[in-house]
Motif scaffolding. Sequence first.
Motif, PDB file in Angstrom:
ATOM      1  N   TYR B  48      11.296 -20.689  77.193  1.00 57.30           N
ATOM      2  CA  TYR B  48      10.032 -21.097  76.575  1.00 57.30           C
ATOM      3  C   TYR B  48       8.843 -20.630  77.402  1.00 57.30           C
ATOM      4  CZ  TYR B  48       6.179 -24.389  75.793  1.00 57.30           C
ATOM      5  OH  TYR B  48       4.953 -24.938  75.597  1.00 57.30           O
ATOM      6  N   PHE B  49       8.869 -20.968  78.702  1.00 58.57           N
ATOM      7  CA  PHE B  49       7.740 -20.580  79.564  1.00 58.57           C
ATOM      8  C   PHE B  49       7.624 -19.063  79.646  1.00 58.57           C
ATOM      9  CE2 PHE B  49       8.388 -24.821  81.689  1.00 58.57           C
ATOM     10  CZ  PHE B  49       7.178 -25.336  81.279  1.00 58.57           C
ATOM     11  N   PHE B  55       4.073 -13.280  76.016  1.00 58.54           N
ATOM     12  CA  PHE B  55       3.414 -12.925  74.761  1.00 58.54           C
ATOM     13  C   PHE B  55       1.891 -13.022  74.895  1.00 58.54           C
ATOM     14  CE2 PHE B  55       1.630 -14.208  70.653  1.00 58.54           C
ATOM     15  CZ  PHE B  55       2.003 -13.121  69.891  1.00 58.54           C
ATOM     16  N   PHE B  56       1.409 -14.174  75.351  1.00 58.87           N
ATOM     17  CA  PHE B  56      -0.047 -14.325  75.507  1.00 58.87           C
ATOM     18  C   PHE B  56      -0.564 -13.383  76.581  1.00 58.87           C
ATOM     19  CE2 PHE B  56       0.934 -18.810  74.064  1.00 58.87           C
ATOM     20  CZ  PHE B  56       0.537 -18.557  72.764  1.00 58.87           C
ATOM     21  N   GLY B  57       0.234 -13.262  77.653  1.00 57.17           N
ATOM     22  CA  GLY B  57      -0.204 -12.457  78.789  1.00 57.17           C
ATOM     23  C   GLY B  57      -0.378 -10.992  78.446  1.00 57.17           C
ATOM     24  N   ILE B  62      -4.164  -6.713  78.829  1.00 63.15           N
ATOM     25  CA  ILE B  62      -4.797  -5.467  78.397  1.00 63.15           C
ATOM     26  C   ILE B  62      -6.315  -5.636  78.394  1.00 63.15           C
ATOM     27  CG2 ILE B  62      -5.084  -3.919  76.425  1.00 63.15           C
ATOM     28  CD1 ILE B  62      -2.161  -4.268  75.849  1.00 63.15           C
ATOM     29  N   SER B  63      -6.788  -6.809  77.947  1.00 67.21           N
ATOM     30  CA  SER B  63      -8.237  -7.044  77.963  1.00 67.21           C
ATOM     31  C   SER B  63      -8.774  -6.974  79.387  1.00 67.21           C
ATOM     32  CB  SER B  63      -8.568  -8.416  77.371  1.00 67.21           C
ATOM     33  OG  SER B  63      -7.782  -8.651  76.245  1.00 67.21           O
ATOM     34  N   ASN B 140      -1.325 -16.266  85.593  1.00 66.89           N
ATOM     35  CA  ASN B 140      -0.682 -15.524  86.671  1.00 66.89           C
ATOM     36  C   ASN B 140      -0.142 -14.191  86.184  1.00 66.89           C
ATOM     37  OD1 ASN B 140       2.013 -15.019  88.368  1.00 66.89           O
ATOM     38  ND2 ASN B 140       0.499 -16.042  89.646  1.00 66.89           N
ATOM     39  N   THR B 141       0.585 -14.208  85.073  1.00 67.64           N
ATOM     40  CA  THR B 141       1.158 -12.953  84.598  1.00 67.64           C
ATOM     41  C   THR B 141       0.071 -12.037  84.053  1.00 67.64           C
ATOM     42  OG1 THR B 141       2.923 -11.959  83.321  1.00 67.64           O
ATOM     43  CG2 THR B 141       1.737 -13.712  82.259  1.00 67.64           C
TER      44      THR B 141
END
Lengths: 291, 282
Positions: B48-49, B55-57, B62-63, B140-141
Amino acid sequence: MFSYCADPASLDRLHWFACYLTTAKQMMFYQSFLVVIVLMLITAPIALAAGLAGALAGRSHVLPLRWIGWAYANIVRGVPDIAFFLFVPIALDQGIEYLRLKVKCPDWTEPVRQGNDFVVCAAAKMPLNSAPQYVHELYGIALAIAAYTFVFGAFGANVLSGAMRAVPHAQLETAEAYGMTRGQITRRILLPQMWVYALPGLSNLWMILIKATPLLFLLGVEDVVYWARELGGSKTSAYTYAHPDWRLWYFLVLLVFYLLLTRVSEIAFARLSRRLSRGQATAAGMKEARA
Amino acid sequence: MSLATCLDVVQHYGLRSIGLGDRLLPRNDFTLCDQVVLIGSGMIWNLYFGLLALFFGFFSAISVALARNSHRRLLRKPADWFVFIFRGSPLFIQFFLFYELFTLIPRDGISIALPGLSFTLDGSWLSRAWAGALVTLWLNTTAYAAEIFHGALRSIPKGDLEAADAYGFSGWKKFRRITYPTMLRLAWPAYTNEAIFLFHATTLVYFSSFPARQQKGDALYYASYFAQKTFNPFVPYPILACYFIALTMCVVLVYGLIYRRLNRHLPSNSKRRLRIRPQLVR
């Protein structure tokens, strides 16, 4: 510490802080920063030696030795390092006690694992129950260092075997043409040339070692995290220096400490890399020669 | 230990880590099956983590990488500092720091104080592991992956960008068609490594300040539970190691497939296979 600290309740803010930041407990907190740095300085060379041994084993002509080198470097990488930090100290402790049992109490017949216990004779305990407190603490720290060495040795073996592969093959072939033995080639040609290729990986490893040191807390060592939690927690007026929950500020201090440590290391490694690439047949070496 | 009783254990403890099944953990007479099932159940949290943070990272990294590559100081400097702070400090400390920060958030909850027993029913979910630790791991990621993508952005061949200009591509179209795919291709091997280590980092969650409520923890939480109870580390930790080696191989497999797809335009004889050369360990 200061003469006016006798009655903290009556002090103004500035003096209160001067007194608060120099209490005996705070001094222990400052000392624990030194413990962290000393631990890194002890671990790094041992882990480097273990890594070198692992990398050389991975290149060995003896098949089982090569397997051991390969398995060591790869299994440790596939598993979270914190699992090894939890596993190695207790496994090592039980291993040592088991060996001591075999030597010190040869007529011991009971099984060592009884239900949920690990039982050995009193003489085989490590350290002995009668040993003073500081021996127990030192033993704990030694086990922690062993765990760090085990994990970082495997990372180091990875980096160093990559660096050994990067040494130009022509160099090794030339040495062979001169009639050097395998051992001579390794000692005189491979090892001296490997370092410049290994440096980026090793500097990265040093950074990871820095960032792994707070995990000492999980091994029961009274390190920076332990003291930050201990001192930061809110203190009621029963204490000489009452304050609310300051753990956030204590952890901010730790964050800044680690940022400084990594930044200083980064600069030092950049210098070292410039120094090492002098006279090497790499792009950086050529640039140095032209400058 | 027959298979039937083991299936029984699966029914009782298979989803224990998310609060389904038996409430009480086994207390004595731990079987191998107990340990395998409960540690496996804990892997749900690691997945899960890891998956959500990855996915969000991906998008935020990229931003941040683009911001670091920007000509505008106002964009570049904060991104530089963000990456410096999160890559320069231990994740373990970040967990502690964010936990303390999140608990400061005023909670819309009720505090119940009975004599001898006081607890708070709080509405603030950020101080719980499932959200708070996820946010920390995500930030962090983001920093680590941003560094990787930033490096890739800087090493996009000049010719590719000039060709895009020559074709009259600009702005979004140039990014979407040229910059972005090339960046991904260049960054992918290092990004695979980051994904592996992010999954490893998820084991830290329940060992930092985030509490495991009702003993709902991750794989390492249960492994150390067994090691403490049986005083025998030689069973639970190897089980955990097997789970993580399997997980690592899955990550390498999936990322390898994506890498092949990223390079699908290349002639088949020059197709590069994803080789994980773990020189860089995060």
